[in-house]
Design a protein around this motif. Structure first.
Motif, short mmCIF file in Angstrom:
data_model
loop_
_atom_site.label_atom_id
_atom_site.label_comp_id
_atom_site.label_asym_id
_atom_site.label_seq_id
_atom_site.Cartn_x
_atom_site.Cartn_y
_atom_site.Cartn_z
N TYR A 1 37.36 -13.72 114.21
CA TYR A 1 38.63 -13.53 113.52
C TYR A 1 39.54 -12.66 114.37
O TYR A 1 39.08 -11.78 115.13
CB TYR A 1 38.42 -12.90 112.15
CG TYR A 1 37.68 -13.82 111.20
CD1 TYR A 1 38.36 -14.77 110.45
CD2 TYR A 1 36.29 -13.76 111.09
CE1 TYR A 1 37.69 -15.62 109.60
CE2 TYR A 1 35.60 -14.61 110.25
CZ TYR A 1 36.31 -15.54 109.50
OH TYR A 1 35.64 -16.40 108.67
N GLY A 2 40.85 -12.87 114.25
CA GLY A 2 41.82 -12.12 115.03
C GLY A 2 42.35 -10.90 114.30
O GLY A 2 42.34 -10.83 113.07
N ASP A 3 42.84 -9.95 115.09
CA ASP A 3 43.44 -8.74 114.54
C ASP A 3 44.71 -9.09 113.76
O ASP A 3 45.35 -10.12 114.00
CB ASP A 3 43.83 -7.76 115.66
CG ASP A 3 42.62 -7.19 116.37
OD1 ASP A 3 41.49 -7.67 116.13
OD2 ASP A 3 42.81 -6.27 117.19
N GLN A 4 45.08 -8.18 112.86
CA GLN A 4 46.32 -8.37 112.11
C GLN A 4 46.79 -7.06 111.50
O GLN A 4 45.98 -6.17 111.21
CB GLN A 4 46.15 -9.39 111.00
CG GLN A 4 45.19 -8.97 109.89
CD GLN A 4 45.25 -9.87 108.66
OE1 GLN A 4 45.81 -9.48 107.64
NE2 GLN A 4 44.67 -11.07 108.75
N TRP A 5 48.10 -6.97 111.33
CA TRP A 5 48.67 -6.02 110.39
C TRP A 5 48.62 -6.69 109.02
O TRP A 5 48.92 -7.88 108.89
CB TRP A 5 50.10 -5.66 110.77
CG TRP A 5 50.20 -4.79 111.98
CD1 TRP A 5 50.48 -5.18 113.25
CD2 TRP A 5 50.01 -3.38 112.01
NE1 TRP A 5 50.47 -4.10 114.09
CE2 TRP A 5 50.18 -2.97 113.35
CE3 TRP A 5 49.70 -2.42 111.06
CZ2 TRP A 5 50.07 -1.64 113.76
CZ3 TRP A 5 49.59 -1.10 111.46
CH2 TRP A 5 49.77 -0.72 112.78
N VAL A 6 48.25 -5.96 107.99
CA VAL A 6 48.00 -6.55 106.68
C VAL A 6 49.27 -6.60 105.85
O VAL A 6 50.01 -5.62 105.74
CB VAL A 6 46.91 -5.74 105.94
CG1 VAL A 6 46.70 -6.28 104.52
CG2 VAL A 6 45.60 -5.78 106.72
N THR A 7 49.50 -7.78 105.26
CA THR A 7 50.56 -7.94 104.26
C THR A 7 49.93 -8.60 103.03
O THR A 7 48.82 -9.12 103.09
CB THR A 7 51.72 -8.83 104.78
OG1 THR A 7 51.36 -10.21 104.65
CG2 THR A 7 52.06 -8.53 106.23
#
Length: 546
Positions: free
Chosen positions: A300-306
């Motif tokens: 899975y890839g990194d993300q900023w969460v929304t």
């Protein structure tokens, strides 16, 4: 004649002369609560069978100790060749206490007693076998009831650590205010209660008393903090995901870089973030923790969460706000497959630059651990892996160069965002700026530069561009801020324990106002900093949404 004398002595001892022959033919046995003795070859012998609390044979260490403690010996069941069986030979005549022990059950004295003094006396006669069987009592259990100290409600996920002298101490978590800890050896053991992410740990170091075969009940109250409950799932399948971690990025001022806390998901995908003392405000950055010895099946890839999924732009990330002593539930974190960004970094002359590190976020270098491969090689090539399929900015930073963002600009808000696709590779080349520098003297309240520090924040974004925790020159008390591009920066500086935001000096009785300082790539700017005349309040009413 010797065998006849032993038979007579044994018969006299037990008072049943008529059954001597049958005892010789079939040795008596003794289970918990009874001991059998039979005639045998000289000298005395103690033997028997050890079983667990359910009656199954089990190995143990057997210690035979004279009642006056003047003599002792040890035997091991695994030496007998039969599981749980033991035989202690060459035991001098006399009265003894027998114990069994192992690494997880501690010591138990025959028959089913906890102490030497309480143990039964086993009498050994020369030429006589004493058969002593022993069954382990069940181990003890402690049941903790963990409640909120104000409302009395169950703590959602309490955990307890018990320090017991076995191969491994106990660390176990429960749910809905209950933690049951089984299989504890008897004694008084120090324990530590933790409230998971919602409540603060118990203060002090209390003890709990444990008895074999009994359940000890303990009730404790923990102080509630602010907390967030969230679950991590695969966006496509809604499957809960373990080993997905969240950085909590707390935006702060006054020279402190973005604070980073780390919380990782359980097998059911759940994460408790907290507890926080008072209110809390932060953004969440999600990434997959990978064990090289047991790698995940799916990446899975990194993300900023929304609330609706990931993003690569921190400005779009949810700002989580939690009032004091409040537990907030968030929408699921939705994870997507990873992609990559690659490219070549050159200088203004067009030559590839080695050792330039690339970042998909604004944190100051070193605040998070970076995987290998994010810094340029000898041909100026870099690759950032494990990014979610979103639009990302890229920061390029290296000593000797000015911090440059994708699109060859000086700050993150102006950066060109790079679209990453799942399992794909996007390209972003860069021309890194020459390094701008800022220097001058730095003085504290008494004119000393002891304990001097300087932080440089980009005026547009609030990102930390550079920080230094000591004077560049201890003899002159000068500082040096590096990695600057053509930009404006706010300076937070201090010495002798006093910190200030820089503002130009004004006349006596007038208020100093913080001002951004203009710097230029490839140039050195001189500015003296003095807490006595350049001390202003923060220029950020609220730090920019970073």
């Amino acid at each position: 004649m010797t065998r006849t004398r032993n038979r007579l002595r044994f018969s006299a001892l037990v008072g049943v002369a008529a059954v001597t022959a049958s005892l010789l033919a079939a040795p008596a046995t003794a289970g918990p609560g009874r001991t059998g003795i039979v005639a045998a070859a000289d000298p005395g012998v103690i033997k028997g069978q050890i079983t667990d609390d359910k009656g199954a044979p089990i190995d143990a260490t057997i210690t035979v100790t004279k009642v006056d403690r003047s003599w002792s010996t040890t035997a091991y069941t695994w030496d007998s060749g039969t599981l749980g069986a033991y035989r202690v030979e060459n035991v001098p005549p006399g009265d003894y206490k027998v114990s069994i022990s192992d690494n997880t059950r501690g010591y138990q004295w025959v028959h089913q007693q906890e102490t030497f003094d309480a143990g039964n006396v086993v009498t050994v006669v020369a030429g006589v076998e004493v058969v002593v069987d022993e069954q382990w009592l069940p181990l003890g259990t402690v049941e903790f009831t963990v409640l909120d100290d104000e409302t009395g409600a169950p703590v959602p996920k309490p955990c307890v650590y018990i320090d017991v002298p076995t191969n491994a101490s106990v660390n176990i978590c429960g749910a809905n205010g209950k933690v049951v800890v089984p299989d504890l050896i008897p004694g008084d053991w120090k324990y530590h209660l933790d409230g998971g992410g919602t409540h603060f740990a118990q203060e002090g170091e209390p003890y709990v008393h444990v008895d074999r075969g009994r359940t000890t009940k303990v009730t404790a109250a923990l102080r509630r903090g602010a907390a967030v409950l969230v679950k991590v799932v695969d966006r496509a399948t809604n499957t809960p995901l373990s080993s997905i971690c969240l950085y909590t990025i707390t935006v702060v001022t006054d020279g402190v870089q973005s604070r980073v806390g780390t919380y990782c998901s359980n097998p059911d995908g759940s994460i408790q973030i907290g507890p926080f003392d008072g209110s809390a405000k932060f953004q969440l950055y999600a990434w997959q923790s990978r064990n090289p010895y047991n790698p995940p099946v799916k990446l899975y890839g990194d993300q900023w969460v929304t609330p609706t999924g990931g993003t690569g732009d921190q400005r779009l990330a949810t700002m989580v706000t939690i009032p004091a002593k409040t537990i907030v539930s968030l929408p699921n974190v939705l994870m997507d497959p990873p992609g990559s960004i690659t490219g070549v970094v050159k200088n203004a002359a067009g030559s590839p630059v080695a050792g330039v590190c690339s970042y998909p976020w604004s944190f100051f270098a070193g605040i998070l651990g970076l995987p290998a491969g994010r810094c340029t090689n000898g041909q100026g090539q870099y690759t950032i892996n494990d990014l979610g399929p979103y639009k990302w900015p890229v920061k390029f930073s290296a000593y000797g160069s000015g911090t440059t963002w994708s699109g060859n600009v000086a700050n993150r808000y102006a950066a060109t965002l790079v679209q990453v696709s799942a399992n794909g590779t996007a390209t972003m080349n860069a021309t890194i700026a020459d390094e701008g520098k800022l220097t001058g003297t730095l003085r504290g309240p008494t004119g000393s530069w002891s304990g001097a520090w300087v932080f440089a924040y980009d005026a547009a974004t609030g990102d930390v561009v550079y920080s230094v925790q000591a004077p560049d020159n201890y003899e002159t008390g000068t500082y040096l801020v590096r990695l600057l591009n053509t930009q404006k920066v706010y300076l937070y500086f201090g010495a002798e324990g006093k910190g200030c935001w820089y503002g130009p000096a004004v006349g006596a009785g007038r208020k100093v106002t913080a001002a951004a300082v203009a710097v230029t790539a490839g140039a050195v700017t001189t500015l003296n900093l003095d807490t006595r005349v350049n001390c202003a309040a923060s220029p950020f009413v609220q730090m920019p949404r970073r």
